[in-house]
Design an enzyme around this catalytic site. Structure first.
Site, short mmCIF file in Angstrom:
data_model
loop_
_atom_site.label_atom_id
_atom_site.label_comp_id
_atom_site.label_asym_id
_atom_site.label_seq_id
_atom_site.Cartn_x
_atom_site.Cartn_y
_atom_site.Cartn_z
N TYR A 1 0.86 -1.20 0.00
CA TYR A 1 0.00 0.00 0.00
C TYR A 1 0.89 1.24 0.00
O TYR A 1 0.73 2.15 0.80
CB TYR A 1 -0.93 -0.04 1.22
CG TYR A 1 -2.19 0.78 1.06
CD1 TYR A 1 -3.14 0.45 0.11
CD2 TYR A 1 -2.41 1.90 1.85
CE1 TYR A 1 -4.29 1.20 -0.05
CE2 TYR A 1 -3.57 2.67 1.70
CZ TYR A 1 -4.50 2.31 0.74
OH TYR A 1 -5.63 3.06 0.58
N ASP B 1 10.49 -3.62 -6.00
CA ASP B 1 10.93 -4.73 -6.86
C ASP B 1 11.98 -5.61 -6.19
O ASP B 1 12.03 -6.81 -6.41
CB ASP B 1 11.46 -4.16 -8.18
CG ASP B 1 10.37 -3.43 -8.92
OD1 ASP B 1 9.33 -4.04 -9.20
OD2 ASP B 1 10.54 -2.21 -9.18
N VAL C 1 12.24 -6.51 -3.12
CA VAL C 1 11.74 -7.46 -2.12
C VAL C 1 10.63 -8.36 -2.68
O VAL C 1 10.23 -9.33 -2.06
CB VAL C 1 11.22 -6.75 -0.83
CG1 VAL C 1 12.32 -5.94 -0.19
CG2 VAL C 1 10.01 -5.88 -1.10
N HIS D 1 5.78 -3.27 -13.06
CA HIS D 1 7.12 -3.15 -13.64
C HIS D 1 7.54 -4.56 -14.05
O HIS D 1 7.28 -5.53 -13.31
CB HIS D 1 8.09 -2.57 -12.60
CG HIS D 1 9.45 -2.25 -13.13
ND1 HIS D 1 9.75 -2.11 -14.47
CD2 HIS D 1 10.63 -2.05 -12.47
CE1 HIS D 1 11.04 -1.82 -14.61
NE2 HIS D 1 11.59 -1.79 -13.42
N GLU E 1 16.73 5.27 -16.67
CA GLU E 1 17.45 5.49 -15.42
C GLU E 1 18.96 5.42 -15.60
O GLU E 1 19.72 6.24 -15.07
CB GLU E 1 17.01 4.45 -14.38
CG GLU E 1 15.55 4.56 -14.00
CD GLU E 1 14.94 3.29 -13.45
OE1 GLU E 1 13.74 3.27 -13.17
OE2 GLU E 1 15.67 2.27 -13.29
N GLU F 1 19.81 29.03 -13.75
CA GLU F 1 19.50 28.87 -15.17
C GLU F 1 19.34 27.39 -15.53
O GLU F 1 18.49 27.03 -16.35
CB GLU F 1 20.63 29.51 -16.01
CG GLU F 1 20.57 29.26 -17.50
CD GLU F 1 19.46 30.04 -18.22
OE1 GLU F 1 18.96 31.01 -17.64
OE2 GLU F 1 19.13 29.64 -19.35
N GLU G 1 12.44 26.60 -15.43
CA GLU G 1 12.18 26.87 -16.84
C GLU G 1 12.33 25.57 -17.65
O GLU G 1 11.53 25.27 -18.54
CB GLU G 1 13.15 27.94 -17.37
CG GLU G 1 12.81 28.38 -18.78
CD GLU G 1 13.87 29.29 -19.40
OE1 GLU G 1 14.96 29.44 -18.80
OE2 GLU G 1 13.62 29.81 -20.49
N SER H 1 12.25 32.90 -27.78
CA SER H 1 12.57 33.99 -28.71
C SER H 1 13.14 33.40 -30.01
O SER H 1 13.61 32.26 -30.04
CB SER H 1 13.62 34.91 -28.07
OG SER H 1 14.85 34.20 -27.98
P1 NDP Z 1 6.74 1.43 -2.52
O1 NDP Z 1 8.17 1.54 -2.14
O2 NDP Z 1 5.89 2.65 -2.38
O3 NDP Z 1 6.08 0.22 -1.71
C1 NDP Z 1 5.86 0.29 -0.40
C2 NDP Z 1 4.94 -0.85 -0.01
O4 NDP Z 1 5.65 -2.08 -0.05
C3 NDP Z 1 4.44 -0.63 1.37
O5 NDP Z 1 3.13 -1.11 1.42
C4 NDP Z 1 5.39 -1.50 2.17
O6 NDP Z 1 4.74 -1.92 3.34
C5 NDP Z 1 5.61 -2.68 1.25
N1 NDP Z 1 6.86 -3.38 1.54
C6 NDP Z 1 8.10 -2.85 1.57
N2 NDP Z 1 9.01 -3.79 1.89
C7 NDP Z 1 8.32 -4.93 2.09
C8 NDP Z 1 8.69 -6.25 2.44
N3 NDP Z 1 9.97 -6.60 2.65
N4 NDP Z 1 7.73 -7.18 2.57
C9 NDP Z 1 6.44 -6.86 2.35
N5 NDP Z 1 6.01 -5.63 1.99
C10 NDP Z 1 6.94 -4.68 1.86
O7 NDP Z 1 6.63 0.79 -3.97
P2 NDP Z 1 6.18 1.51 -5.31
O8 NDP Z 1 4.73 1.76 -5.24
O9 NDP Z 1 7.12 2.62 -5.62
O10 NDP Z 1 6.47 0.34 -6.35
C11 NDP Z 1 5.57 -0.76 -6.49
C12 NDP Z 1 5.70 -1.28 -7.91
O11 NDP Z 1 5.27 -0.27 -8.82
C13 NDP Z 1 7.13 -1.63 -8.31
O12 NDP Z 1 7.08 -2.75 -9.15
C14 NDP Z 1 7.58 -0.40 -9.08
O13 NDP Z 1 8.61 -0.67 -10.01
C15 NDP Z 1 6.29 -0.02 -9.79
N6 NDP Z 1 6.21 1.36 -10.22
C16 NDP Z 1 6.49 2.37 -9.35
C17 NDP Z 1 6.38 3.70 -9.77
C18 NDP Z 1 6.57 4.83 -8.81
O14 NDP Z 1 6.26 5.96 -9.17
N7 NDP Z 1 7.05 4.63 -7.60
C19 NDP Z 1 6.01 4.06 -11.16
C20 NDP Z 1 5.63 2.92 -11.96
C21 NDP Z 1 5.76 1.63 -11.50
P3 NDP Z 1 5.48 -2.06 4.76
O15 NDP Z 1 6.72 -1.22 4.74
O16 NDP Z 1 4.44 -1.61 5.69
O17 NDP Z 1 5.74 -3.52 4.81
#
Ligand code: NDP
Length: 327
Positions: A23, A80, A82, A105, A192, A223, A229, A250
């Site tokens: 979440y 990704d 974990v 992803h 990236e 700048e 900008e 311009s």
């Molecule tokens: P986040 O870093 O926001 O995810 C956090 C969530 O993962 C929390 O709910 C956290 O819960 C949970 N989490 C973290 N570590 C663990 C763990 N070891 N075990 C279980 N749950 C865990 O992730 P994103 O939303 O950034 O990324 C999610 C996916 O979306 C990825 O595949 C990413 O590549 C993709 N994506 C992300 C984008 C972005 O803008 N960030 C853009 C497009 C795609 P808690 O810590 O409470 O366990």
């Protein structure tokens, strides 16, 4: 092919529950959007903090394994690095034949770090957008572009389901481009690993020449990008195209940009991009990143420190403090 709202049918999700695992950035926004689109959603999260947040947002928030068992469609939206251990320990044992495993992803499937069983659909809807914007653009009715892919079609309905999910999260309102997990992984990692280093290198080159020629760093930095900008130019480029946005500058600027672009040879940059692509293709980047995680991110910490101490970042920080009173 590009899909829009009219190509997707949300009713294929009728009677099915989506379990959003994680979440965070994407998880919260996609869960909220799906629910507002009329889809049944449960949330699975490890720790209490995020789970509590999901409850406050009105979701049935459960431990990960319970949510995965409840879902017919499982969104794997944890970081990704974990995801493989979360998948192996808590998701895979709870997947039933005909379920759908959904990613945002392609990384873990492309690099064989997650190997779903043959009897589930494996789909991708990867927003080209940060999580917060996934929510705000949905609320604004504008949507956001995504890449959609099907890696495994066990049911024969994986594309229809993926399209419905893309519509549910609000992406087809802007347009969803069909590709593969491999393509999504490559364009993302190359942005990236190739584009950002080249952009930063170009900015550093300009910074170093200007400062060496007596221009104060705060003039150079404001700048470069602190005035925003450049951000505005990129936004206009996305809306009107590179040539379409030129008339906002311009005529001196237009002539300078186009005539000097003739002098710039981008061919040598291709070798840098190709080398990055080779490391992605042969799995060496993925292996390196896994090894780095085993070392608890020691190299990443060192790289942060090196950049923090660079003349460029110091000038940026000092200029920000002067311009905006920020440290
Ligand atoms: P986040 O870093 O926001 O995810 C956090 C969530 O993962 C929390 O709910 C956290 O819960 C949970 N989490 C973290 N570590 C663990 C763990 N070891 N075990 C279980 N749950 C865990 O992730 P994103 O939303 O950034 O990324 C999610 C996916 O979306 C990825 O595949 C990413 O590549 C993709 N994506 C992300 C984008 C972005 O803008 N960030 C853009 C497009 C795609 P808690 O810590 O409470 O366990």
């Amino acid at each position: 092919r590009v899909y829009y709202d009219e190509d997707a049918d949300l009713s294929v999700l009728d009677g099915r529950t989506v379990a959003v695992i994680g979440y965070g950035n994407q998880g919260r926004s996609q869960a909220l959007n799906l629910r507002d689109s009329g889809v049944e959603v449960v949330v699975g999260n490890r720790s209490d903090d995020y789970r509590e947040r999901a409850r406050e947002d009105g979701f049935d928030a459960l431990p990960i394994d319970e949510a995965a068992a409840e879902g017919d469609v499982v969104f794997l939206l944890v970081p990704d690095e974990v995801a493989p251990e979360v998948y192996e320990g808590k998701i895979e044992p709870n997947l039933a034949s005909g379920d759908v495993l959904y990613f945002s992803h392609g990384y873990n499937v492309t690099f064989d770090r997650i190997r779903p069983p043959d009897d589930v659909d494996v789909v991708l809807v990867a927003p080209r957008m940060a999580g917060t914007s996934v929510r705000t653009l949905y609320e604004a009715g504008e949507g956001f572009p995504s890449i959609l892919a099907v890696n495994q079609d066990a049911t024969g309905e994986a594309t229809a389901t993926a399209l419905a999910l893309a519509k549910g999260i609000g992406s087809t309102a802007a347009g969803v481009v069909e590709g593969t997990f491999d393509m999504e992984t490559k364009v993302d990692l190359l942005s990236e690993q190739a584009l950002v280093p080249m952009l930063m290198g170009a900015m550093r080159a300009k910074f170093e020449v200007e400062v060496a020629n007596g221009i104060p760093p705060e003039i150079v930095m404001s700048e470069l990008y602190l005035s925003k900008e450049l951000a505005e130019i990129f936004e206009l480029m996305a809306e009107e195209g590179f040539l379409g946005q030129l008339p906002y500058h311009s005529t001196t600027s237009q002539y300078g940009q186009l005539s000097r672009a003739e002098e710039f040879d981008h061919e040598p940059l291709k070798a840098f991009v190709e080398e990055r692509l080779r490391e992605i293709d042969d799995g060496s980047f993925a292996r390196e990143w896994s090894a780095e995680r085993q070392r608890d991110g020691a190299t990443l910490d060192r790289l942060y420190e090196k950049h923090r101490e660079s003349e460029f970042v110091r000038a940026e920080q000092e200029t920000m403090a002067k311009l905006f009173g920020r440290d």
